[in-house]
Design a protein around this motif. Structure first.
Motif, PDB file in Angstrom:
ATOM      1  N   LYS A 106       1.004  -1.082   0.091  1.00 43.31           N
ATOM      2  CA  LYS A 106      -0.025   0.039  -0.032  1.00 43.31           C
ATOM      3  C   LYS A 106       1.003   1.129  -0.004  1.00 43.31           C
ATOM      4  CE  LYS A 106      -3.785   2.006   2.457  1.00 43.31           C
ATOM      5  NZ  LYS A 106      -4.778   2.063   3.742  1.00 43.31           N
ATOM      6  N   GLY A 107       0.607   2.162  -0.966  1.00 45.89           N
ATOM      7  CA  GLY A 107       1.038   3.285  -0.935  1.00 45.89           C
ATOM      8  C   GLY A 107       2.245   3.572  -2.162  1.00 45.89           C
ATOM      9  N   PHE A 108       2.451   2.329  -2.706  1.00 41.14           N
ATOM     10  CA  PHE A 108       3.238   2.259  -3.950  1.00 41.14           C
ATOM     11  C   PHE A 108       2.381   2.023  -5.135  1.00 41.14           C
ATOM     12  CE2 PHE A 108       6.079   1.578  -0.438  1.00 41.14           C
ATOM     13  CZ  PHE A 108       7.343   2.370  -0.891  1.00 41.14           C
ATOM     14  N   GLY A 109       2.921   2.730  -6.074  1.00 37.96           N
ATOM     15  CA  GLY A 109       2.215   2.323  -7.525  1.00 37.96           C
ATOM     16  C   GLY A 109       3.171   2.408  -8.633  1.00 37.96           C
ATOM     17  N   GLY A 110       2.757   1.801  -9.689  1.00 37.88           N
ATOM     18  CA  GLY A 110       3.759   1.906 -10.915  1.00 37.88           C
ATOM     19  C   GLY A 110       3.334   2.856 -11.857  1.00 37.88           C
ATOM     20  N   HIS A 244       6.519   5.874  -6.312  1.00 36.38           N
ATOM     21  CA  HIS A 244       6.447   5.566  -7.806  1.00 36.38           C
ATOM     22  C   HIS A 244       7.575   5.634  -8.388  1.00 36.38           C
ATOM     23  CE1 HIS A 244       7.080   9.704  -8.634  1.00 36.38           C
ATOM     24  NE2 HIS A 244       6.320  10.250  -7.744  1.00 36.38           N
ATOM     25  N   PRO A 245       7.669   5.316  -9.669  1.00 36.14           N
ATOM     26  CA  PRO A 245       9.065   5.004 -10.534  1.00 36.14           C
ATOM     27  C   PRO A 245       9.403   6.508 -10.609  1.00 36.14           C
ATOM     28  CG  PRO A 245       7.390   3.577 -11.197  1.00 36.14           C
ATOM     29  CD  PRO A 245       6.551   4.258 -10.155  1.00 36.14           C
ATOM     30  N   TRP A 246      10.667   6.627 -10.735  1.00 30.10           N
ATOM     31  CA  TRP A 246      11.472   7.763 -11.015  1.00 30.10           C
ATOM     32  C   TRP A 246      10.879   8.410 -12.280  1.00 30.10           C
ATOM     33  CZ3 TRP A 246      16.621   6.935 -14.066  1.00 30.10           C
ATOM     34  CH2 TRP A 246      17.268   8.495 -14.325  1.00 30.10           C
TER      35      TRP A 246
END
Length: 385
Positions: A106-110, A244-246
């Motif tokens: 939770k709290g991370f996404g692509g 999230h990704p750079w």
């Protein structure tokens, strides 16, 4: 009697001291420290981590001479595979963490995006621009930070083009498309990772096959492999710190919009700037925007790396046609990045490393644009090589 310095021997300390541009090196380190202090005092240690990661990325790109633009051009013109294979290695390293974590924590996404005309048109135009400017989003940052006046001009064009693209993106999205396609949505976190790594391996096989057919160099040079490993690890650090990704180019769009707002432009009627994320970013400080933090870090890291090895920003200015290509290329990249949901980093690296199909479509469209851009380069006095 003269003494010849043999290859691999250490340079005298006096030579190293003369090569280091201490005022600029000190300025880069001091500005980085100030930025870190500001976000820490604001209670944002993760923001400090983004600045540090960005600084490391700037150093890595400059020291390892890691260039998406040159690698793609060498592949298209000569069939050389090394640069593209190094980029695919970078993506594979990042995917090892991004795909499963984005799917389970939770709290991370692509990095995901819809697939439609906006993506394809934006990526294609971006590809043309990156060959004219001689740098992509990350390339523009680290070379401008490394003291290139030409790339500073390209960066200004990139910022302007990004703002224009933000105003036109809603109209292009209205042309239609399909929702994002994410491997982990269909195969689960580990199945999604396996599919992502398999797609990267398949792309590498195609690149190698093309190089063999054209009798070109296949193996990446050692510095590219080291650069891919370092940048891949730092991309993971950026993902962990930011959630999230750079990404690179939203920061450019935000800087341009804030500058335009200061001189009286009103974005209240612009749909893009009324979407929750952009609206909040425009109202808040740039130090609350994760893309801006890594961008600032990259510029300062490249500045420190360049100043640490040679007199900073002493190169002569290129001729006017080359500067014109920098302006046009920057404008095209900015416009294309906004319509295409990012650049080589946000769309290609971030998209593929997230297991999102749009990353591969962006890559194919941008590669086609690069082929056009390479053909246009001689018109501006730039080599096709």
């Amino acid at each position: 009697m003269t003494t010849t310095l043999t290859e691999g021997a250490a340079a005298p300390a006096t030579d190293i001291a003369r090569a280091t541009d201490w005022p600029f090196l000190g300025a880069a380190v001091a500005m980085t420290a100030v930025l870190i202090a500001l976000v820490v005092l604001d209670g944002e240690p993760r923001s400090a981590a983004l600045i540090v990661a960005g600084f490391g990325l700037g150093v890595a790109f400059l020291k390892f001479e890691f260039s998406f633009t040159a690698s793609w051009r060498r592949f298209l013109v000569r069939g050389e595979a090394g640069g593209l294979l190094a980029a695919l290695l970078l993506i594979a390293i990042a995917a090892l963490v991004i795909v499963p974590v984005a799917a389970t924590v939770k709290g991370f996404g692509g990095a995901i995006a819809p697939i439609g005309p906006s993506l394809v048109i934006g990526a294609f135009v971006f590809g043309i621009g990156m060959q004219l400017a001689n740098g992509c989003g990350s390339g523009t940052l680290y070379t401008a930070g490394g003291g290139s006046g030409r790339m500073l001009i390209a960066l200004l064009g990139f910022i302007v083009g990004s703002v224009v693209g933000s105003l036109q993106l809603p109209a292009f999205l209205a042309l239609g498309g399909v929702d994002p396609i994410l491997a982990s949505d269909y195969l689960g976190p580990w199945g999604g990772l396996a599919a992502t790594l398999a797609s990267i391996a398949a792309a590498a096989a195609v690149v190698v096959a093309v190089a063999r057919t054209r009798g070109a160099v296949i193996a990446p040079r050692r510095s590219l492999l080291l650069g891919a490993a370092a940048i891949g690890a730092l991309a993971i650090a950026t993902f962990v710190a930011g959630g999230h990704p750079w990404s690179v180019t939203f920061g450019f769009t935000l800087w341009g919009a804030k500058a335009a707002h200061l001189v009286g432009f009103d974005f209240s009627a612009a749909p893009f700037w009324q979407w929750p994320g952009p609206k909040r970013a425009l109202a808040d400080s740039v130090l609350s925007d994760t893309s801006s933090l890594t961008d600032f870090g990259m510029i300062l890291g490249a500045m420190a790396a360049a100043a640490g090895s040679k007199p900073f920003a002493r190169a002569s200015w290129p001729p006017l046609p080359s500067l014109a290509a920098a302006v046009i290329g920057g404008l095209l990249m900015g416009w294309g990045a906004r319509l295409g949901f990012g650049c080589n980093i946000g769309a290609f690296v971030g998209g593929v490393a997230s297991g999102s199909l749009h990353g591969w479509i962006w890559f194919a469209a941008a590669l086609g644009g690069c082929a056009i851009g390479i053909r246009l380069r001689p018109r501006f006095g730039l080599s096709r090589e």
